[in-house]
Design an enzyme around this catalytic site. Structure first.
Site, short mmCIF file in Angstrom:
data_model
loop_
_atom_site.label_atom_id
_atom_site.label_comp_id
_atom_site.label_asym_id
_atom_site.label_seq_id
_atom_site.Cartn_x
_atom_site.Cartn_y
_atom_site.Cartn_z
N LYS A 134 0.84 -1.21 0.00
CA LYS A 134 0.00 0.00 0.00
C LYS A 134 0.87 1.25 0.00
O LYS A 134 0.63 2.18 -0.79
CB LYS A 134 -0.92 0.02 1.22
CG LYS A 134 -1.92 1.17 1.22
CD LYS A 134 -2.34 1.57 2.61
CE LYS A 134 -1.30 2.42 3.28
NZ LYS A 134 -1.73 3.00 4.58
N ASP A 152 -6.30 0.86 1.16
CA ASP A 152 -6.30 0.88 2.62
C ASP A 152 -7.66 0.42 3.11
O ASP A 152 -8.47 -0.10 2.33
CB ASP A 152 -5.95 2.28 3.13
CG ASP A 152 -7.05 3.31 2.83
OD1 ASP A 152 -8.00 2.98 2.09
OD2 ASP A 152 -6.95 4.43 3.34
#
Length: 226
Positions: A134, A152
């Site tokens: 991420k 996320d």
């Protein structure tokens, strides 16, 4: 063919391509140039800020890094500052001891392995301590202008709740978003979905009554006004 094999076993979106394009069009109309809410001044400070944001709010990270980045906004300056001082600056953030250690380690690796420059590829970025997929995707998109999807908790929730890009884990959601997002929206896509999840499609009680895409979303039952 490679993409077809990659996408073959993903869950099917519950929205049509036209509906997904309409979602992006509406979110884009409201916020044409979306950006991260983390404060940073260069690719290096962005890497540090995003790494610190795990299990912490952007507001909390910005508060902690304001003075830190004034003292150290390069890998060498951060290493010179030292782990103890970094830890003192970020002690209001969750997991601050481990994060301070990672900040120093990733700074040293950038100096030793990448000539002092933040690497631009996901493969190299995820080698940095404290940097996962991420974080790498955020840096690639925000700092280097690459069309990535940084999934996320907000993006995972919105993608599944709306039905636009379902998946059982962040990688499935990421791949599904890459599959269904029109090219003209790729650069801003993860920002729009994240901000929508942060402020409207919130976890416990989504604000369906104040949602600009409620008529397209497959979430039921819709939340009534308070």
């Amino acid at each position: 063919m490679a993409k077809e094999r990659l996408y073959k076993n993903l869950p099917r979106p519950k929205l049509t391509r036209a509906e997904i394009a309409e979602i992006y069009e509406r979110l884009c109309r409201e916020n044409p140039n979306p950006r991260t809410e983390l404060n940073y001044s260069n690719p290096y400070t962005l890497v540090v800020a995003v790494a610190l944001s795990a299990q912490a709010t952007d507001v909390g990270v910005n508060r902690a890094t304001r003075a830190l980045f004034e003292k150290a906004d390069t890998p060498q300056a951060m290493v010179d500052l030292g782990e103890d001082i970094v830890r003192d600056h970020i002690k209001t953030i969750g997991l601050y001891r481990n994060k301070a250690s990672n900040v120093i380690k990733l700074s040293r690796m950038i100096l030793d392995d990448f000539g002092g420059d933040v690497p631009t590829s996901r493969e190299d970025l995820i080698k940095l301590p404290g940097v996962g997929r991420k974080t790498a995707n955020v840096v690639m998109n925000e700092a280097f202008g690459q069309p990535t999807m940084a999934v996320d908790t907000h993006i995972f929730r919105v993608s599944n709740r709306t039905g636009m890009a379902p998946g059982k884990d962040p990688v499935e959601v990421e791949l599904n978003l890459l599959r269904v997002t029109p090219d003209q929206y790729m650069m801003g896509a993860h920002h729009w979905i994240l901000l929508h999840g942060r402020y409207t499609c919130v976890a416990r009680t989504p604000k369906c009554y104040d949602c600009r895409i409620a008529d397209l979303c497959r979430y039921k039952p819709k939340t009534a006004p308070p």
